[in-house]
Design a protein around this motif. Structure first.
Motif, PDB file in Angstrom:
ATOM      1  N   GLY A   1      39.746  98.838 159.577  1.00 23.32           N
ATOM      2  CA  GLY A   1      39.663 100.256 159.246  1.00 23.32           C
ATOM      3  C   GLY A   1      38.224 100.696 159.127  1.00 23.32           C
ATOM      4  N   ALA A   2      38.010 101.996 158.981  1.00 21.86           N
ATOM      5  CA  ALA A   2      36.669 102.535 158.891  1.00 21.86           C
ATOM      6  C   ALA A   2      36.026 102.116 157.584  1.00 21.86           C
ATOM      7  N   GLY A   3      34.759 101.785 157.671  1.00 21.73           N
ATOM      8  CA  GLY A   3      34.022 101.408 156.477  1.00 21.73           C
ATOM      9  C   GLY A   3      33.324 102.599 155.877  1.00 21.73           C
ATOM     10  N   VAL A   4      32.409 102.334 154.959  1.00 24.35           N
ATOM     11  CA  VAL A   4      31.591 103.373 154.357  1.00 24.35           C
ATOM     12  C   VAL A   4      30.583 103.858 155.395  1.00 24.35           C
ATOM     13  N   SER A   5      30.488 105.155 155.561  1.00 20.67           N
ATOM     14  CA  SER A   5      29.504 105.684 156.506  1.00 20.67           C
ATOM     15  C   SER A   5      28.485 106.544 155.769  1.00 20.67           C
ATOM     16  N   GLN A   6      27.256 106.538 156.289  1.00 25.59           N
ATOM     17  CA  GLN A   6      26.179 107.294 155.682  1.00 25.59           C
ATOM     18  C   GLN A   6      25.407 108.035 156.753  1.00 25.59           C
ATOM     19  N   THR A   7      25.039 109.264 156.435  1.00 25.79           N
ATOM     20  CA  THR A   7      24.221 110.052 157.354  1.00 25.79           C
ATOM     21  C   THR A   7      23.121 110.770 156.595  1.00 25.79           C
ATOM     22  N   PRO A   8      21.940 110.938 157.221  1.00 25.62           N
ATOM     23  CA  PRO A   8      21.559 110.327 158.494  1.00 25.62           C
ATOM     24  C   PRO A   8      21.238 108.847 158.314  1.00 25.62           C
ATOM     25  N   SER A   9      21.040 108.132 159.397  1.00 27.44           N
ATOM     26  CA  SER A   9      20.667 106.726 159.283  1.00 27.44           C
ATOM     27  C   SER A   9      19.182 106.612 158.939  1.00 27.44           C
ATOM     28  N   ASN A  10      18.407 107.584 159.407  1.00 30.65           N
ATOM     29  CA  ASN A  10      16.981 107.644 159.112  1.00 30.65           C
ATOM     30  C   ASN A  10      16.603 109.072 158.770  1.00 30.65           C
ATOM     31  N   LYS A  11      15.711 109.214 157.783  1.00 32.64           N
ATOM     32  CA  LYS A  11      15.237 110.533 157.415  1.00 32.64           C
ATOM     33  C   LYS A  11      13.749 110.435 157.105  1.00 32.64           C
ATOM     34  N   VAL A  12      12.968 111.216 157.830  1.00 31.36           N
ATOM     35  CA  VAL A  12      11.529 111.283 157.574  1.00 31.36           C
ATOM     36  C   VAL A  12      11.235 112.678 157.053  1.00 31.36           C
ATOM     37  N   THR A  13      10.539 112.747 155.941  1.00 31.53           N
ATOM     38  CA  THR A  13      10.233 114.032 155.345  1.00 31.53           C
ATOM     39  C   THR A  13       8.816 114.036 154.805  1.00 31.53           C
ATOM     40  N   GLU A  14       8.356 115.191 154.438  1.00 33.10           N
ATOM     41  CA  GLU A  14       7.013 115.294 153.882  1.00 33.10           C
ATOM     42  C   GLU A  14       7.086 115.370 152.362  1.00 33.10           C
ATOM     43  N   LYS A  15       6.063 114.882 151.747  1.00 37.92           N
ATOM     44  CA  LYS A  15       5.951 114.930 150.284  1.00 37.92           C
ATOM     45  C   LYS A  15       6.198 116.355 149.802  1.00 37.92           C
ATOM     46  N   GLY A  16       7.041 116.460 148.777  1.00 38.90           N
ATOM     47  CA  GLY A  16       7.341 117.753 148.194  1.00 38.90           C
ATOM     48  C   GLY A  16       8.598 118.418 148.726  1.00 38.90           C
ATOM     49  N   LYS A  17       9.126 117.898 149.827  1.00 43.61           N
ATOM     50  CA  LYS A  17      10.324 118.504 150.419  1.00 43.61           C
ATOM     51  C   LYS A  17      11.592 118.027 149.697  1.00 43.61           C
ATOM     52  N   TYR A  18      12.674 118.750 149.980  1.00 40.31           N
ATOM     53  CA  TYR A  18      14.002 118.449 149.429  1.00 40.31           C
ATOM     54  C   TYR A  18      14.831 117.731 150.500  1.00 40.31           C
ATOM     55  N   VAL A  19      15.566 116.684 150.106  1.00 42.15           N
ATOM     56  CA  VAL A  19      16.422 115.977 151.060  1.00 42.15           C
ATOM     57  C   VAL A  19      17.818 115.770 150.484  1.00 42.15           C
ATOM     58  N   GLU A  20      18.772 115.696 151.379  1.00 38.32           N
ATOM     59  CA  GLU A  20      20.154 115.382 151.017  1.00 38.32           C
ATOM     60  C   GLU A  20      20.624 114.213 151.862  1.00 38.32           C
ATOM     61  N   LEU A  21      21.236 113.257 151.206  1.00 45.44           N
ATOM     62  CA  LEU A  21      21.779 112.081 151.886  1.00 45.44           C
ATOM     63  C   LEU A  21      23.287 112.070 151.644  1.00 45.44           C
ATOM     64  N   ARG A  22      24.032 111.840 152.718  1.00 46.02           N
ATOM     65  CA  ARG A  22      25.482 111.947 152.622  1.00 46.02           C
ATOM     66  C   ARG A  22      26.155 110.593 152.698  1.00 46.02           C
ATOM     67  N   CYS A  23      27.250 110.452 151.945  1.00 52.33           N
ATOM     68  CA  CYS A  23      28.046 109.230 151.980  1.00 52.33           C
ATOM     69  C   CYS A  23      29.515 109.575 152.124  1.00 52.33           C
ATOM     70  N   ASP A  24      30.159 108.904 153.057  1.00 50.30           N
ATOM     71  CA  ASP A  24      31.586 109.053 153.262  1.00 50.30           C
ATOM     72  C   ASP A  24      32.242 107.715 152.926  1.00 50.30           C
ATOM     73  N   PRO A  25      32.914 107.610 151.785  1.00 48.41           N
ATOM     74  CA  PRO A  25      33.432 106.297 151.368  1.00 48.41           C
ATOM     75  C   PRO A  25      34.688 105.921 152.145  1.00 48.41           C
ATOM     76  N   ILE A  26      35.152 104.717 151.906  1.00 46.47           N
ATOM     77  CA  ILE A  26      36.401 104.259 152.501  1.00 46.47           C
ATOM     78  C   ILE A  26      37.535 105.110 151.916  1.00 46.47           C
ATOM     79  N   SER A  27      38.418 105.543 152.782  1.00 41.98           N
ATOM     80  CA  SER A  27      39.504 106.424 152.349  1.00 41.98           C
ATOM     81  C   SER A  27      40.326 105.775 151.233  1.00 41.98           C
ATOM     82  N   GLY A  28      40.538 106.536 150.173  1.00 43.12           N
ATOM     83  CA  GLY A  28      41.341 106.035 149.060  1.00 43.12           C
ATOM     84  C   GLY A  28      40.550 105.356 147.965  1.00 43.12           C
TER      85      GLY A  28
END
Lengths: 112, 114
Positions: free
Chosen positions: A1-28
Motif C-alpha cells: 500500500g501507499a506509504g507516507v508521502s511528503q512534498t516537496p522533496s526539496n525546498k530552497v528558500t532565502e533567510k527570512g522567508k516563510y515555508v510550508e512542508l506537507r505530509c500525507d500519512p498512511i491512510s487510517g
C-alpha cells in the motif's frame, strides 16, 4: 500500500522567508509525527498529533515553528522567518495504535 | 532522561562475514527498542523491535538484535552480511512515560565490501 508521502522533496528558500512542508500519512493512521534530521545526526522529535490535535509539541525549537492537521489526516509544518540553522531534512511519520512508526522520504530544506 | 548511544560512526565488514552494530540506551521504565535503516534519499525503514519476551528479536532482511538488560544494550546483528546491507542504521528507544516520543541515536554507517 501507499506509504507516507511528503512534498516537496526539496525546498530552497532565502533567510527570512516563510515555508510550508506537507505530509500525507498512511491512510487510517491516527498518529502523525514530525522529526528533523540534521546532517550526521539521528532524527529529532518535533511534534506529535493524535487525530487533529497536537498532543505533544515539546520538540518545536521556538515559536517560528508551527504545525497543523485540521482534518486528522494531512499535516503541514510551517516555518516563519526561516534561518540558516533551520536547514535540515524534515521527516514525517505516522502510525496506528502502538505499531512502529512509518517514515516518509523527507523534505530537504535549505535556507540560503 | 531517555537517550540512545551508537558508539561507532562507521562499521566496515566484508561480504559474507557476520556484522554487529552497537547500541546502548538509557530509559526510565521498561525499554521499547527499535532499529531502523536508511538508504540514500530514502525514508527510514523499520527493521525490528523489542517490547518484551525473548531477548533475541528477529526482523526484516535477516537482521536480528539482542536485548541485554544488564548491559542496557540492543546490538543489531546479521550472520552473513550482503553488499546491499550497506546503509545508515539508527537505534531508537521509546520514551517510557510518553509513548509518543522516540529518541534516536546518531546513526552508524555500515559499509559491506565485496
Amino acid at each position: 500500500g501507499a506509504g507516507v508521502s511528503q512534498t516537496p522533496s526539496n525546498k530552497v528558500t532565502e533567510k527570512g522567508k516563510y515555508v510550508e512542508l506537507r505530509c500525507d500519512p498512511i491512510s487510517g493512521h491516527t498518529a502523525l509525527y514530525w522529526y528533523r534530521q540534521s546532517l550526521g545526526q539521528g532524527p529529532e522529535f518535533l511534534i506529535y498529533f493524535q487525530g487533529t490535535g497536537a498532543a505533544d509539541d515539546s520538540g518545536l525549537p521556538n515559536d517560528r515553528f508551527f504545525a497543523v492537521r485540521p482534518e486528522g489526516s494531512v499535516s503541514t509544518l510551517k516555518i516563519q522567518r526561516t534561518e540558516r540553522g533551520d536547514s535540515a531534512v524534515y521527516l514525517c511519520a505516522s502510525s496506528l495504535m502502538e505499531q512502529p512508526i512509518s517514515f516518509g522520504p523527507g523534505t530537504r530544506l535549505t535556507v540560503l | 532522561a531517555q537517550s540512545v548511544a551508537q558508539p561507532e560512526d562507521q562499521v566496515n565488514v566484508a561480504e559474507g562475514n557476520p556484522l554487529t552494530v552497537k547500541c546502548t540506551y538509557s530509559v526510565s521504565g521498561n525499554p521499547y527498542l527499535f532499529w531502523y535503516v536508511q538508504y540514500p534519499n530514502r525514508g527510514l525503514q523499520f527493521l525490528l523491535k523489542y517490547i518484551t519476551g525473548d531477548n533475541l528479536v528477529k526482523g526484516s532482511y535477516g537482521f536480528e538484535a539482542e536485548f541485554n538488560k544488564s548491559q542496557t544494550s540492543f546490538h543489531l546483528k546479521k550472520p552473513s552480511a550482503l553488499v546491499s546491507d550497506s546503509a545508515l542504521y539508527f537505534c531508537a528507544v521509546r520514551d517510557g512515560h510518553n509513548f509518543n516520543k522516540f529518541y534516536f541515536g546518531s546513526g552508524t554507517k555500515l559499509n559491506v565490501k565485496p
